[in-house]
Scaffold this active site. Structure first.
Site, mmCIF file in Angstrom:
data_model
loop_
_atom_site.group_PDB
_atom_site.id
_atom_site.type_symbol
_atom_site.label_atom_id
_atom_site.label_comp_id
_atom_site.label_asym_id
_atom_site.label_seq_id
_atom_site.Cartn_x
_atom_site.Cartn_y
_atom_site.Cartn_z
ATOM 1 N N GLY A 43 0.815 -1.213 0.000
ATOM 2 C CA GLY A 43 0.000 0.000 0.000
ATOM 3 C C GLY A 43 0.843 1.256 0.000
ATOM 4 C CB CYS A 44 3.703 2.309 2.071
ATOM 5 S SG CYS A 44 2.815 2.278 3.650
ATOM 6 C CB THR A 45 5.139 0.338 -2.796
ATOM 7 O OG1 THR A 45 6.082 -0.093 -1.798
ATOM 8 C CG2 THR A 45 5.821 0.422 -4.147
ATOM 9 C CB ALA A 48 5.600 6.156 -2.295
#
Length: 158
Positions: A43-45, A48
């Protein structure tokens, strides 16, 4: 949560290169302050990379993107390198800044309870106040959501 119109808490943290970055460095411009739980997770990738891919559009709206997590600098450096992230990723290992933005606290995952960063975002206006608040966001499409709000806000201000 901080509310629209509140004064944005100032901060100074180190980025993925070990350089100090302060919110006050971006006086008189919009700043997207997005909090994410963990570098190099799916999710963070996604989140970002969407900010990365929209970087020209953010620049066109005089907006700087700052990502903040409680990851150590070495993890942020790897994350930035792995995904060619050109904006500052800031290390808030003790959660002090995330707490000031109501984005840090008790989480529960897979039956384990721990303190961590909540996926919240804020847009700080050029006057240092909170212009937009996004709580518990979904990573996919979030950068586009902020751009849409920024565009509408700027058009109504002009």
């Amino acid at each position: 949560m901080l509310n629209v119109g509140d004064e944005a808490p100032d901060f100074e943290l180190q980025n993925q290169d070990g350089e100090k970055v302060s919110l006050s460095d971006f006086e008189n411009e919009y700043v997207v302050v997005y909090f994410y739980p963990r570098a190099n997770t799916p999710g963070c990738t996604t989140e970002a990379c969407e900010f990365r891919d929209a970087s020209n559009e953010f620049e066109a709206h005089d907006a700087t993107v700052l990502g903040i997590s409680d990851d150590p600098i070495s993890d942020l450096e790897e994350f930035a390198d792995d995904h060619d992230l050109s904006f500052p990723l800031l290390s808030d290992e003790d959660g002090t800044v995330a707490s000031a933005y109501d984005s840090y606290g008790e989480k529960n995952m897979f039956g384990n309870t721990f303190d961590g960063v909540f996926r919240n975002s804020y847009v700080v206006a050029p006057d240092g106040t909170i212009a937009f608040v996004y709580e518990g966001v979904s990573p996919e499409g979030h950068a586009e959501e902020i751009l849409s709000d920024l565009k509408a806000h700027r058009e109504s201000s002009d």
